[in-house]
Structure formats: structure tokens, C-alpha cells
Design an enzyme around this catalytic site. Structure first.
Site, mmCIF file in Angstrom:
data_model
loop_
_atom_site.group_PDB
_atom_site.id
_atom_site.type_symbol
_atom_site.label_atom_id
_atom_site.label_comp_id
_atom_site.label_asym_id
_atom_site.label_seq_id
_atom_site.Cartn_x
_atom_site.Cartn_y
_atom_site.Cartn_z
ATOM 1 N N GLU A 55 2.926 -6.030 -0.767
ATOM 2 C CA GLU A 55 1.714 -5.193 -0.877
ATOM 3 C C GLU A 55 1.741 -4.590 -2.277
ATOM 4 O O GLU A 55 2.490 -3.661 -2.536
ATOM 5 C CB GLU A 55 1.731 -4.087 0.178
ATOM 6 C CG GLU A 55 1.764 -4.568 1.616
ATOM 7 C CD GLU A 55 0.435 -5.082 2.105
ATOM 8 O OE1 GLU A 55 -0.535 -5.120 1.326
ATOM 9 O OE2 GLU A 55 0.364 -5.479 3.283
ATOM 10 N N CYS A 107 -3.017 2.903 -3.122
ATOM 11 C CA CYS A 107 -3.152 1.485 -3.494
ATOM 12 C C CYS A 107 -4.582 1.009 -3.291
ATOM 13 O O CYS A 107 -5.182 0.428 -4.192
ATOM 14 C CB CYS A 107 -2.181 0.645 -2.681
ATOM 15 S SG CYS A 107 -2.282 0.913 -0.909
#
Ligand code: NAD
Length: 482
Positions: free
Chosen positions: A256, A290
Site C-alpha cells: 500500500e 494516503c
């Protein structure tokens, strides 16, 4: 050879620690100082472990893995549920430590929210059922698909949502019968050590271990011959290093990585109605997220109204020290990130952009506070748009034609999230289908749910977390044929 057994912890009921007892439990007097990003004061000292310490933790995790996997699934489910209770019992001291170390306020979608999400994800992971079973039975061939544990899972995390991301990495791996070794970010070790300490009040010994240390500890973990799978959340550059260093052992990877999420505002929106959603999409965790909205493309018909509505919302959101209950925005977690945000806003200003709000940090103020900043009249190729700012500065780019907006949104080599804002759901879905991103939200940005898979495309990484897909990602499929 006898199979080692898994030792039950001494304490099996959820305890309620105070902030002081929790901090003391994770403090190493000879360790590295951790500073409060709002004040510069010392929060505590975290152990700074070596790569050799990591080897010992991996060996211990390996020694108990088979016994952990051999337990009935219902027992692991029960332990995850008790872990959720333990997190809730320690919620307030955990939130305080997170706020002091990471900087995020207690209130708003911040520290208390993050600790609450840890408990929610533990419960959801316990409740998720992994399908499997017969895939073919036609009289001639009978084949079943099963998901077996991978073995020992390594988890490396970032500093922005340190507790929540640790739970995202750890809970599914434990549920599937893996043992786990966690390497927290060197910026936020205490938060993760405290969370793991609380979980280990419930879990058997050595099933879950946190080893706080620097990059070299992460590098050893990603090359370690006894780590079977690595779950990594962090920057694209580190993800690329991990791909290289894990190659010799053909480690399974979930990556990720970084993002630079685009939002496209179609001309039919009500600017006032969407302004708060846009704001939190971009500024949740003071932009250090993010999948935050990092560049906003607004149709020229509504551009000025959307800018004005965003400024109005942004002006009402107090920023300051996290422990002050009034605040909903905090400092940047570290000076390096502050410098990145300042440099990118300066680059936009130098190129002639209009600073609608902010952009004027106080150089004499303590802490890494950068004010909430909205920047318009900025070119799509400007560094503030093209690079991940990871902080409280949103560039707003005007467009005339949706084709142009889609092209700009897809131009970059990352693709974590994206969003489309419209009063017409079908029109928004048509645009969404054309965006190169792992998740496209409609009329919101960045919301995640423990049952909904989450992951990136392009250089935002590969593999999925959450829900059934998240369980599969920490298992190895096995076909039994016959
Ligand atoms: P980072 O990559 O600098 O550090 C992440 C972790 O990797 C740290 O624990 C660090 O010690 C470790 N590390 C560093 N070098 C290593 C190496 N060579 N081998 C193994 N481990 C190593 O990232 P960061 O600055 O902590 O986090 C910010 C970045 O993370 C942003 O780009 C953000 O977009 C991204 N992020 C992504 C997600 C997601 O779900 N996709 C979530 C949060 C943050």
C-alpha cells in the site's frame, strides 16, 4: 520432534491502563527520544532495536506459528474479539499517546477516531467468513480450494495512522493462523508498541511482536528468509526497495504505497453542499493520509463558488495542539514533511498561483504547524499538483471539459483513490469508470470500511486489504484434488 505449544498470557481480561502505566510499559530508558510534533517536548523514549533483535523475534514467531495455526478458527475469532475489548478499555490512554506522538488532535477524525477504528477492524476481521470448498465435482474430478496460513508475516508501517494501519496489517494475518512481526515507523514507535502491548494482554506469547527500530530493521525484515509474507504501507520508493530485497526469498507482498488522489467536480454540483466533504477529503489527519484528496479539478462554471465555499469551511476548522479538545487539525508529524509542504506551496506561489487561504506559516512558532492552505490558479504540471504533498495544502485546478479533467487525473503514475462530485450519480459513475485508481468515491473521498477491499493501482502498489480479499491476501491457496 514435539510441536511447541502457544503459551497463554498471564492476564486474559481487558485491563484499563492509565496514560502513565501505558507509557511506562513501552518506554525504554536507554532508547531514542520521541518528540511531540506540536511542542518539541519529549513524549518518551522508544527502544531502538537492531537487526539481530529482529532475528530473535522472527525465530520466536516461527516457533509458535504451527501451534497458533492448529487452534480452531473459533478460538482465534474469540481472541480477536477480546483484543477489541482490550483496545476499548485502553482507548483514552492510547488516544492520548497517539495524539502526543503523532500530533493528531484527540477530536475530529483523529486520535479517538483512530483507536475506535482499531477495535472496529478487529471485530470486523473476526466476523468475516472466508469462502472456500468445492470448486468442481462433476463425477470425474473433485477439487476443493482451501486457504492455508502463509506462516510468519512481517508488517512495516508508516507514521500517519500508525495504530490503525498496524491493525489493518495484523488482524487478518492473525485470523488466518499466521504469527506476525511488526516494524513500526521510527517516527511513531510508541503508539504501535502501546497498541501491541494492549493486544498482547489477550494474545498468546510470541504470536504478535513489535520490533521498533530504523530502516535497517525494515530492510532485514523484507529480506528475511523466515518471513513468508510482507505487508507494507509507506512510500513508493520504500516499496520499490522492498520488492528488490524480497526477490531472493520470493516473498508474497501486499504493498500500500503513496498516492496523489484526484477529485473531479462536475458543473452540476451545489458548491455549498459539497464543501465540507471536499474539505475532510483533503484535510483529514491534516492532509497526512494516503488516500486523501490531493489535487482538485473543478469545472469552470462552479470554480469560483467551490473555492469560496471551501475557504469558508476551512476557516472554521481550528488547528493546534492535539490535546486541546477544541482542535480538529494538528501539526505535521515531522520537520521533513513540513519542509516538503512549505517547498511545494512556495513553488506554486512562485509560479503565480493564488493563495486563497494560508501559505503563511509562523517561523517562530513552536512545533511543525503549517496552516490550512488552499491554492487556486495553479497549473496541472506545477509540483504542488504533480507531487504528493502529504500535508494541509490543496491545489485547485480549473477545467473546461470533462475529457481534459479525466486526462489530468490519470496523468500521474500513482492510482490509490479518486473521487467524482456531482448531483447526477449516473454521470459521476460514468466518469468514475474511466479513472485509474483502486477506489473511486462519489461525493466523498477517502472513507474506508472493514468489509470493503482497499488497494492501489500503478505505483500505488498491489494487493488488497480488508474483508474477504484481505483474508485471502494473508493466506496461501491450496487445491485438494481427488
Ligand atoms: P516510508 O516509506 O518512508 O516509511 C515506511 C516504513 O518503511 C517505515 O517503518 C520505515 O522505517 C520503513 N523502511 C524504510 N526503508 C526501508 C527499507 N529499505 N526496507 C524496509 N522498510 C523500510 O513512508 P512514510 O514516510 O512513513 O509514510 C508516508 C508515505 O506512506 C506516503 O507516501 C503515503 O502516501 C504512504 N501511505 C500509504 C498508505 C496506503 O494505504 N497506500 C497508507 C499510509 C501511508
Amino acid at each position: 520432534m514435539t510441536t511447541p505449544t502457544v503459551t497463554e498470557p498471564v492476564t486474559t481480561t481487558a485491563q484499563t491502563p492509565t496514560y502513565e502505566t501505558l507509557l511506562a510499559a513501552v518506554t525504554d530508558p536507554g532508547g531514542r527520544e520521541v518528540l511531540d510534533p506540536a511542542t518539541g517536548e519529549v513524549v518518551g523514549r522508544a527502544a531502538d532495536r537492531s537487526a539481530d533483535d529482529l532475528d530473535a523475534a522472527v525465530a520466536a514467531a516461527r516457533a509458535v506459528q504451527r501451534a497458533w495455526a492448529a487452534r480452531p478458527d473459533a478460538e482465534r475469532v474469540e481472541l480477536l474479539l477480546r483484543a477489541a475489548e482490550a483496545v476499548e478499555a485502553a482507548a483514552e490512554p492510547l488516544a492520548e499517546l497517539l495524539s502526543r506522538e503523532q500530533g493528531k488532535p484527540l477530536n475530529g477524525p483523529n486520535a479517538r477516531f483512530e483507536v475506535g477504528a482499531c477495535a472496529a477492524w478487529l471485530r470486523a476481521t473476526a466476523a468475516t467468513e472466508l469462502p472456500g470448498g468445492t470448486v468442481l465435482d462433476d463425477g470425474e474430478t473433485r477439487a476443493e480450494l482451501h486457504y492455508r496460513p502463509v506462516g510468519v508475516v512481517g508488517a512495516i508501517g508508516p507514521w500517519n495512522w500508525p495504530m490503525m494501519i498496524t491493525i489493518w496489517q495484523v488482524a487478518p494475518a492473525l485470523r488466518m493462523g499466521n504469527t506476525v512481526v511488526v516494524k513500526p515507523s521510527e517516527y511513531t514507535p510508541l503508539s504501535v508498541l502501546a497498541l501491541v502491548h494492549v493486544l498482547n494482554g489477550v494474545l498468546p506469547a510470541d504470536v504478535l511482536t513489535a520490533v521498533a527500530g530504523g530502516r535497517e530493521v525494515g530492510a532485514r525484515l523484507s529480506a528475511h528468509p523466515d518471513i513468508d509474507k510482507l505487508v507494507f504501507t509507506g512510500s513508493t520508493a520504500t516499496g520499490q526497495a522492498i520488492i528488490r530485497s524480497s526477490a531472493d526469498t520470493v516473498k508474497r507482498l501486499t504493498l500500500e504505497l503513496g498516492g496523489n488522489d484526484a477529485g473531479i467536480v462536475l458543473p452540476d454540483v451545489d458548491p455549498t453542499a459539497i464543501a465540507e466533504g471536499l474539505f475532510w477529503g483533503a484535510f483529514i489527519n491534516t492532509g497526512q493520509t494516503c488516500a486523501a484528496l490531493k489535487r482538485l479539478y473543478v469545472h469552470t462554471d462552479v470554480h469560483d463558488e467551490v473555492c469560496a465555499a471551501l475557504v469558508e469551511v476551512a476557516k472554521t476548522m481550528p488547528m493546534g495542539r492535539g490535546l486541546d479538545e477544541a482542535n480538529v487539525l494538528g501539526p505535521l508529524q515531522n520537520r521533513a514533511q513540513y519542509e516538503i509542504v512549505a517547498r511545494l506551496v512556495d513553488a506554486a506561489r512562485d509560479a503565480g498561483a493564488t493563495i486563497l487561504l494560508g501559505g503563511d506559516p509562523d517561523p517562530d512558532a513552536p512545533g511543525h504547524f503549517y496552516p490550512t492552505t488552499l491554492v487556486a490558479d495553479v497549473d496541472d504540471t506545477n509540483p504542488l499538483v504533480a507531487q504528493e504533498q502529504f500535508g494541509p495544502a490543496l491545489p485547485i485546478v480549473r477545467y473546461d471539459d470533462v475529457e481534459q479533467a479525466v486526462a489530468m487525473a490519470n496523468r500521474l503514475d500513482v492510482g490509490l483513490g479518486a473521487s467524482v462530485w456531482s448531483s447526477d450519480r449516473d454521470a459521476a459513475r460514468t466518469v468514475a469508470a474511466r479513472l485509474e485508481a483502486g477506489t473511486v468515491w462519489i461525493n466523498s473521498h477517502g472513507g474506508v470500511h472493514p468489509m470493503v477491499p482497499f488497494g492501489g493501482v500503478k505505483k500505488s502498489g498491489y494487493g488488497l486489504e480488508f474483508g474477504v480479499e484481505g483474508l485471502k491476501a494473508v493466506a496461501v491457496p491450496q487445491v485438494v484434488n481427488g
